[in-house]
Design a protein around this motif. Sequence first.
Motif, PDB file in Angstrom:
ATOM      1  N   ALA A   1      35.998  57.231  50.234  1.00  0.00           N
ATOM      2  CA  ALA A   1      36.203  55.799  50.470  1.00  0.00           C
ATOM      3  C   ALA A   1      35.736  55.069  49.217  1.00  0.00           C
ATOM      4  N   THR A   2      35.920  53.760  49.216  1.00  0.00           N
ATOM      5  CA  THR A   2      35.303  52.923  48.185  1.00  0.00           C
ATOM      6  C   THR A   2      34.027  52.329  48.766  1.00  0.00           C
ATOM      7  N   TYR A   3      32.957  52.422  48.004  1.00  0.00           N
ATOM      8  CA  TYR A   3      31.662  51.914  48.445  1.00  0.00           C
ATOM      9  C   TYR A   3      31.333  50.646  47.657  1.00  0.00           C
ATOM     10  N   LEU A   4      31.125  49.573  48.402  1.00  0.00           N
ATOM     11  CA  LEU A   4      30.869  48.263  47.811  1.00  0.00           C
ATOM     12  C   LEU A   4      29.412  47.869  47.984  1.00  0.00           C
ATOM     13  N   CYS A   5      28.882  47.274  46.949  1.00  0.00           N
ATOM     14  CA  CYS A   5      27.528  46.737  46.984  1.00  0.00           C
ATOM     15  C   CYS A   5      27.635  45.217  46.898  1.00  0.00           C
ATOM     16  N   ALA A   6      26.797  44.506  47.631  1.00  0.00           N
ATOM     17  CA  ALA A   6      26.812  43.047  47.587  1.00  0.00           C
ATOM     18  C   ALA A   6      25.383  42.530  47.695  1.00  0.00           C
ATOM     19  N   VAL A   7      25.126  41.415  47.015  1.00  0.00           N
ATOM     20  CA  VAL A   7      23.811  40.791  47.123  1.00  0.00           C
ATOM     21  C   VAL A   7      23.955  39.392  47.682  1.00  0.00           C
ATOM     22  N   HIS A   8      22.932  38.961  48.367  1.00  0.00           N
ATOM     23  CA  HIS A   8      22.880  37.593  48.877  1.00  0.00           C
ATOM     24  C   HIS A   8      21.573  36.994  48.385  1.00  0.00           C
ATOM     25  N   HIS A   9      21.678  35.807  47.783  1.00  0.00           N
ATOM     26  CA  HIS A   9      20.476  35.190  47.240  1.00  0.00           C
ATOM     27  C   HIS A   9      19.951  34.110  48.167  1.00  0.00           C
ATOM     28  N   ASN A  10      18.766  33.654  47.873  1.00  0.00           N
ATOM     29  CA  ASN A  10      18.077  32.739  48.782  1.00  0.00           C
ATOM     30  C   ASN A  10      18.691  31.352  48.845  1.00  0.00           C
TER      31      ASN A  10
END
Lengths: 112, 110
Positions: free
Chosen positions: B84-93
């Motif tokens: 599969a494709t593995y996605l990384c994501a960040v969420h900031h404050n």
Amino acid sequence: NAGVTQTPKFRILKIGQSMTLQCTQDMNHNYMYWYRQDPGMGLKLIYYSVGAGITDKGEVPNGYNVSRSTTEDFPLRLELAAPSQTSVYFCASTTGQGTIAFFGQGTRLTVV
Amino acid sequence: EDQVTQSPEALRLQEGESSSLNCSYTVSGLRGLFWYRQDPGKGPEFLFTLYSAGEEKEKERLKATLTKKESFLHITAPKPEDSATYLCAVHHNYGQNFVFGPGTRLSVLP
């Protein structure tokens, strides 16, 4: 629960035509998002909404419009389609800020 | 500016061959780092959330770890169904948005 449902799954538009991508969620989530995904690029935010009646622009809003008249629905409107709008569009929803996002299955749009 | 990069872009493994995917991020005030799996023609599906450096989460053959600058997704003894494709994501404050990386396309050969 169906989760997040997007329609249509595929669409071909001619340059200058308009269309609405539909998105509905049955999880009573307040936050909803529209992303586009292009090959080799991360998902880019087009518009988002934190509740019914409230919408705001994301990173790439030009050429698109949204509305949020109910908690469940968050349609994305393309006016005057351009080849640059050829992409896969994903709708997502979350319970709140920075929480797990649930995605729809996507709409693959081609503008010719 | 918030930024997320992932490496490698693509990875081919033999079944049973363990490896790691990297997600490097630059963000002011990390609220959370997310890993998603995306199958062809489908929307991303949530795997893990990590909130602070040193945190680890596991699920079957996958283990995610977090430092102050990067996250790793370790895959132990992968199977073809892990392709599969593995996605990384960040969420900031301070914002509403997730910033996604471009993904790592994983292929596990039988």
